[in-house]
Design an enzyme around this catalytic site. Structure first.
Site, PDB file in Angstrom:
ATOM      1  N   SER A 163      34.016  33.558  37.211  1.00 45.58           N
ATOM      2  CA  SER A 163      33.219  35.126  36.957  1.00 45.58           C
ATOM      3  C   SER A 163      33.675  36.028  36.060  1.00 45.58           C
ATOM      4  O   SER A 163      32.823  36.684  35.410  1.00 45.58           O
ATOM      5  CB  SER A 163      33.160  35.679  38.241  1.00 45.58           C
ATOM      6  OG  SER A 163      34.369  36.309  38.614  1.00 45.58           O
ATOM      7  N   ASN A 164      34.845  35.838  35.862  1.00 45.66           N
ATOM      8  CA  ASN A 164      35.702  36.591  34.819  1.00 45.66           C
ATOM      9  C   ASN A 164      35.562  38.327  35.336  1.00 45.66           C
ATOM     10  O   ASN A 164      35.706  39.112  34.566  1.00 45.66           O
ATOM     11  CB  ASN A 164      35.147  36.512  33.325  1.00 45.66           C
ATOM     12  CG  ASN A 164      36.051  37.176  32.259  1.00 45.66           C
ATOM     13  OD1 ASN A 164      37.128  36.805  32.258  1.00 45.66           O
ATOM     14  ND2 ASN A 164      35.277  37.630  31.439  1.00 45.66           N
ATOM     15  N   TRP A 165      35.397  38.403  36.683  1.00 48.95           N
ATOM     16  CA  TRP A 165      35.480  39.731  37.155  1.00 48.95           C
ATOM     17  C   TRP A 165      36.896  40.269  37.243  1.00 48.95           C
ATOM     18  O   TRP A 165      37.650  39.463  37.194  1.00 48.95           O
ATOM     19  CB  TRP A 165      34.855  39.561  38.517  1.00 48.95           C
ATOM     20  CG  TRP A 165      34.798  40.960  39.602  1.00 48.95           C
ATOM     21  CD1 TRP A 165      33.746  41.621  39.308  1.00 48.95           C
ATOM     22  CD2 TRP A 165      35.904  41.781  40.195  1.00 48.95           C
ATOM     23  NE1 TRP A 165      33.890  42.870  40.399  1.00 48.95           N
ATOM     24  CE2 TRP A 165      35.254  42.717  40.591  1.00 48.95           C
ATOM     25  CE3 TRP A 165      37.221  41.360  40.455  1.00 48.95           C
ATOM     26  CZ2 TRP A 165      36.000  43.672  41.425  1.00 48.95           C
ATOM     27  CZ3 TRP A 165      37.836  42.089  41.384  1.00 48.95           C
ATOM     28  CH2 TRP A 165      37.325  43.248  41.731  1.00 48.95           C
ATOM     29  N   TYR A 192      28.800  36.207  28.184  1.00 56.40           N
ATOM     30  CA  TYR A 192      28.768  37.644  27.697  1.00 56.40           C
ATOM     31  C   TYR A 192      29.639  38.336  26.888  1.00 56.40           C
ATOM     32  O   TYR A 192      29.242  39.197  26.006  1.00 56.40           O
ATOM     33  CB  TYR A 192      28.505  38.746  28.862  1.00 56.40           C
ATOM     34  CG  TYR A 192      29.850  38.867  29.707  1.00 56.40           C
ATOM     35  CD1 TYR A 192      30.571  39.799  29.301  1.00 56.40           C
ATOM     36  CD2 TYR A 192      30.213  38.112  30.815  1.00 56.40           C
ATOM     37  CE1 TYR A 192      31.716  40.124  29.843  1.00 56.40           C
ATOM     38  CE2 TYR A 192      31.308  38.163  31.446  1.00 56.40           C
ATOM     39  CZ  TYR A 192      32.160  39.211  31.194  1.00 56.40           C
ATOM     40  OH  TYR A 192      33.357  39.334  31.763  1.00 56.40           O
ATOM     41  N   HIS A 218      38.398  32.071  37.567  1.00 52.60           N
ATOM     42  CA  HIS A 218      38.790  32.840  36.630  1.00 52.60           C
ATOM     43  C   HIS A 218      38.471  34.294  37.054  1.00 52.60           C
ATOM     44  O   HIS A 218      37.283  34.659  36.705  1.00 52.60           O
ATOM     45  CB  HIS A 218      38.240  32.583  35.182  1.00 52.60           C
ATOM     46  CG  HIS A 218      39.084  33.364  34.141  1.00 52.60           C
ATOM     47  ND1 HIS A 218      39.832  32.790  32.884  1.00 52.60           N
ATOM     48  CD2 HIS A 218      39.069  34.778  33.710  1.00 52.60           C
ATOM     49  CE1 HIS A 218      40.231  33.610  32.382  1.00 52.60           C
ATOM     50  NE2 HIS A 218      39.937  34.765  32.789  1.00 52.60           N
TER      51      HIS A 218
END
Length: 286
Positions: free
Chosen positions: A241-243, A209, A27
């Site tokens: 990571s959701n980067w 987060y 992701h």
């Protein structure tokens, strides 16, 4: 309009976790030059290119990636697919936004370009909500795609009937995204476990987060939920990571190495192999 270039950190202290060969980020998002945000989606603050992400990959020792449709692009999947093309389908797949009336020819074209899933986003800015899930599933099921479903886990009661009716595989996104987090023995976590027991639901460990009130790097309030989900069905857990972390203000961006290292606290080495390599390979055909 011109979108500023990336100013995010693309490297830093190395993660403690030594990623195994074939480790997959399931992701992340790309924001490429030449592709603007669409009506209904948020603005794009700055670019996040393939070159940028490849530096993050090198930093974290990741090899494979799933490029996920950004709310900013709504139904315009061109940037996501361009990213997959630049990376190459031997190491990349795409999750795209699919209209509920999409034609077979449209899905076939997306499939040929590396798409393997459709995003269902029951949060502000999403292109396709849960009300349209069944129609989207009907479009993509013949191609063996899965659905990526994101909602506030606190509201799961409202969605259980729809989720139980899904016949294809589907991912419950962002550790269930309980906003704010609940206790691990909460009845709504029990409901997620019951969905996992049906055999076609997956859980993605990603973006703690965004929901944690205690904060990183350990996310003490999300930790018990994540551990319970992982322990219940380790063969159907993936990680992302959701980067580049566009869901939170710049001052709340997490450290990308910490996002990987959280698995050291939530899974042992054998389970981490499943989460980072084996499970993504099964789901995405790597």
């Amino acid at each position: 309009m011109s979108i500023p270039t990336n100013t995010r950190l693309l490297s830093g202290k190395p993660p403690i976790l030594k990623a195994p060969a074939g480790a997959t980020d399931c992701h992340m998002h790309l924001y490429l030059p030449g592709y603007e945000s669409q009506p209904g989606g948020p603005n794009i603050a700055e670019l996040a290119t393939v070159s940028d992400y490849q530096q993050v990959q090198k930093w974290l020792s990741l090899e494979r990636v799933v490029v996920t449709q950004s709310n900013a692009y709504q139904f315009d999947n061109r940037a996501i697919l361009q990213g997959v093309k630049e990376i190459g389908q031997e190491r990349a797949r795409a999750i795209v936004a699919v209209a509920p009336d999409a034609s077979e020819a449209q899905i076939e074209s997306l499939h040929a370009q590396g798409a393997r899933g459709a995003r269902i986003m029951q949060l502000p800015g999403g292109a396709v909500g849960i009300a349209e899930l069944a129609a989207v599933e009907k479009c993509v099921r013949p191609f063996g795609w899965h659905l990526m479903v994101q909602f506030n886990g606190r509201e799961i009661d409202s969605y259980m009937t729809t989720l139980k009716a899904i016949e294809t595989d589907y991912i419950i996104d962002h550790i269930g995204k309980f906003m704010p987090p609940v206790a691990a023995d909460d009845a709504r976590v029990d409901q997620m476990l019951s969905l996992l027991d049906r055999g076609n639901a997956w859980i993605k460990i990603c973006g703690g987060y965004e929901t944690s009130l205690t904060g990183g790097p350990d996310y003490a309030d999300v930790d018990p939920i994540a551990k319970r989900l992982i322990q219940h069905a380790p063969e159907r857990v993936i990680w992302g990571s959701n980067w580049p972390h566009v869901g939170v203000p710049r001052e709340h961006y997490p450290d990308d190495a910490d996002q990987l290292d959280v698995l050291l606290h939530w899974a042992d080495e054998n389970v981490r192999q499943k989460i980072l390599v084996d499970n993504p390979a099964e789901l995405y055909g790597f």
